[in-house]
Design an enzyme around this catalytic site. Sequence first.
Site, mmCIF file in Angstrom:
data_model
loop_
_atom_site.group_PDB
_atom_site.id
_atom_site.type_symbol
_atom_site.label_atom_id
_atom_site.label_comp_id
_atom_site.label_asym_id
_atom_site.label_seq_id
_atom_site.Cartn_x
_atom_site.Cartn_y
_atom_site.Cartn_z
ATOM 1 N N HIS A 93 0.822 -1.213 0.000
ATOM 2 C CA HIS A 93 0.000 0.000 0.000
ATOM 3 C C HIS A 93 0.858 1.266 0.000
ATOM 4 C CE1 HIS A 93 0.187 -0.191 4.540
ATOM 5 N NE2 HIS A 93 0.159 1.116 4.410
ATOM 6 N N ASP A 229 1.232 -7.688 2.237
ATOM 7 C CA ASP A 229 1.309 -6.244 1.999
ATOM 8 C C ASP A 229 2.770 -5.783 1.848
ATOM 9 O OD1 ASP A 229 0.896 -3.534 1.852
ATOM 10 O OD2 ASP A 229 -0.499 -3.445 3.534
ATOM 11 N N SER A 657 4.115 2.129 8.357
ATOM 12 C CA SER A 657 3.888 1.147 7.317
ATOM 13 C C SER A 657 5.173 0.921 6.555
ATOM 14 C CB SER A 657 2.839 1.646 6.343
ATOM 15 O OG SER A 657 1.593 1.237 6.796
HETATM 16 N N1 ARG Z 1 -4.380 0.182 7.709
HETATM 17 C C1 ARG Z 1 -3.105 0.186 7.115
HETATM 18 C C2 ARG Z 1 -2.501 1.592 7.220
HETATM 19 O O1 ARG Z 1 -2.948 2.351 8.005
HETATM 20 C C3 ARG Z 1 -3.130 -0.364 5.737
HETATM 21 C C4 ARG Z 1 -3.835 0.433 4.706
HETATM 22 C C5 ARG Z 1 -3.857 -0.125 3.334
HETATM 23 N N2 ARG Z 1 -4.959 -1.009 3.092
HETATM 24 C C6 ARG Z 1 -6.206 -0.623 2.718
HETATM 25 N N3 ARG Z 1 -7.135 -1.521 2.549
HETATM 26 N N4 ARG Z 1 -6.504 0.635 2.479
HETATM 27 O O2 ARG Z 1 -2.033 2.227 6.331
HETATM 28 N N1 GLU Z 2 -0.886 1.130 7.685
HETATM 29 C C1 GLU Z 2 -0.282 2.193 8.417
HETATM 30 C C2 GLU Z 2 0.596 3.092 7.538
HETATM 31 O O1 GLU Z 2 0.345 3.259 6.368
HETATM 32 C C3 GLU Z 2 0.483 1.649 9.545
HETATM 33 C C4 GLU Z 2 -0.451 1.127 10.488
HETATM 34 C C5 GLU Z 2 -0.672 2.088 11.605
HETATM 35 O O2 GLU Z 2 -1.278 3.137 11.444
HETATM 36 O O3 GLU Z 2 -0.171 1.681 12.653
HETATM 37 O O4 GLU Z 2 1.503 3.717 8.011
#
Ligand code: ARG
Ligand code: GLU
Length: 725
Positions: A93, A229, A657
Amino acid sequence: MLKQCLFSPTSLKTAILAALVGYCMPAMGKEGMWLPPTLKNRENDMKKMGLQIPVSQLYNEDGTGLNNAVVLFGKGCTGEVISSRGLVLTNHHCGYGTVQGLSSKENDYFAAGFWAKKDEEELPCPGLTVTFVRKMENVTDKIVTGLADTMNEATRQQLVEVRIKNLEKGYKTATGMDAMIKPYFNGNQYWVILTETFNDIRLVGFPPNGIGSFGGDTDNWMWPRHTGDFSMFRIYAGKGNKPAAYAKDNKPYQTKQFFTINPNGYREGDFTMVYGFPGTTMEYISSYQLNQVYSILDPIRIESRTQRLNAWTKHMQASRDVFLKYTSKRAGIANGWKKWQGEVRGLRINNVVGKKQDYEAYFQGLASQDQNLPYADDVLANMAAKSNAVNDALKADEYIKEAVLGIELIQNAAVLDKMLQVLRAKNIANKNDSLMKLAKGLEGMYKNYDVATDKEVFEVLMPLFMQKNTGYIPTAFSNQLRERGNNYNAWSSYAFSSIAANQEKLKSFAETATAADSNRLIGDPAWQLYNGISKMRQEKITPYVSRYYSDMAYLNRLYMNAQMSLDKQKSFYPDANLTLRLTYGKVAGIDPDGAAGYSYQTNLNEAVKKHNPEVEEFNMPAKLMALHNERDFGKWSVGGSVPIAFIASNHTSGGNSGSPVLNAKGELIGTNFDRIWEGTMSDLYFDEKLCRNISVDIRYTLFIIEKFGGAGRLLKEMDIVKACD
Ligand code: ARG
Ligand code: GLU
């Protein structure tokens, strides 16, 4: 490169012991995102928890520390260098936006994945950068000397900014590196960060969405998780191994600092660290500000984004073209939307406002006994008064950001306003040139724009805004709606007759407009909406909201200082600010809500059970299914499957991330990519019993690269530990 090593007697002993006692270690979480140069203060604690290397290997000033293997990836992610040839591992991502730019209907890397089979096939990524942090120094004294704590905030800030500029210049000249000075502890400390940024970055490997975003929004922020990911890039350097703009002849960046990979796994209770760039946390705010987030800001964001996302999803599902245009921006919008739901839930169930109030009562007790900080007694009462006074304006401001400006047409109309200024300006010679430049600035946005989709967004967000903000409706809004018989569909049809809704119209306007055409802009429906909302905001909202933020910056600085001076029970660490931090914890399972049951690790067998060709998010590629069916896991087989993800109690945030997840020896065991639902509130309140970070297991990454991507050449340049040591 495979390193040979043997099972050591100590690790064997630990393993036997662990097997005997069932290894049920308490889930020891550790709040804190520590500045690498201050790790010496944490070394005892880290060693007690399991660290087996000196902290000086993690960060040092002579250029050999592992900090030189961690990069700020793009503008808001982390990556880690995993070979001497500048190979960088990060999240899928994190590469998503870049890959969208490289994809087309013919080369749809989201569907097909991408694996460069040799260096020459690696794809340049215009605009992408990676930044190394070479060194950090505490420069607080140089910035705040002679400035009283209680000095007027604006005056103090002006002086601080001048000092920062001068000092940054000095550091740049002295070191030849980029220098950036940032505030920590709400402006009670300042550090200079010396960095080096590379801008010839190329795409090396990207699994298709059926692996890299497997589970999509449904599983996002959730455990158990089965997402691969990850993605891979390579840093290219110019002459002398130095940063250089893209050139075909640039060479892979050569480095001695990269992570050794340990594919031997981990057990529950094992020590782990996450090294990276957490973006924003607010752990020390008062209950008043927390309450604003909890009861005003988060609910507005969730409500508005639910509407916007429903409209986007409908159109994306109906057309692959719209899907490709909106997938990257949708992921960003949906990510916050879902996180805030978890955050509100966590704050509610755990009564965090109440916990903050208890802390404030304790703090008040300390403040009343103290003689040295005269402001400490009143700081919380002052915060309460300021917060309560601004709530209405804050609410309207958030609706403007999320609802009105959630409509792309209205955002785009900002360019019409700029065009109007050009047409009215006396001192611009070739106005059409300037107008065309402005129109060109929107090219990238139109590439990813679909009018029908945006029109539907207008039809759901405008009613929301109008109903929820009766005290803050611009006249242009009420007029346009009334003149269309209070019918929102008719209103949107009218609004989308704007030249901002149509790239061709905008371009031809830019080419041919003369001063007399100002009237066309003033009569443009989208310009009127943009102008109306901007003026109303400037008059009725911004003065109060900016004043409030400035007052709170002052009060939060004092409150932070007072907490650090008076509360001797806490170990304070600075809130995240997108600078390099190290956090540590342990591999630790959890029993989340739902049927899944307790676990700390997931595997491919479970993922396959979720496979559903009917649902895009859960549609696993046929090749991966085949590898699974044939149990063709190569070296990466563990217990008849391949581990995919694991959780640990490290304190992470957005920006982490892509961060390297390290074992007790500083070897790479995974790549951080998320947090669990129960713990998303950790940006405001970390609870060690509930908060977990989620990482891709490095063995899944290696398996996908080698067996799925057929890019085994990449494994050869890595330093992979063979057997446990
Ligand atoms: N939650 C994760 C972060 O904060 C992964 C985000 C990417 N995945 C998604 N389905 N949008 O970035
Ligand atoms: N998915 C998050 C990011 O893009 C990291 C997860 C979080 O927020 O801890 O940085």
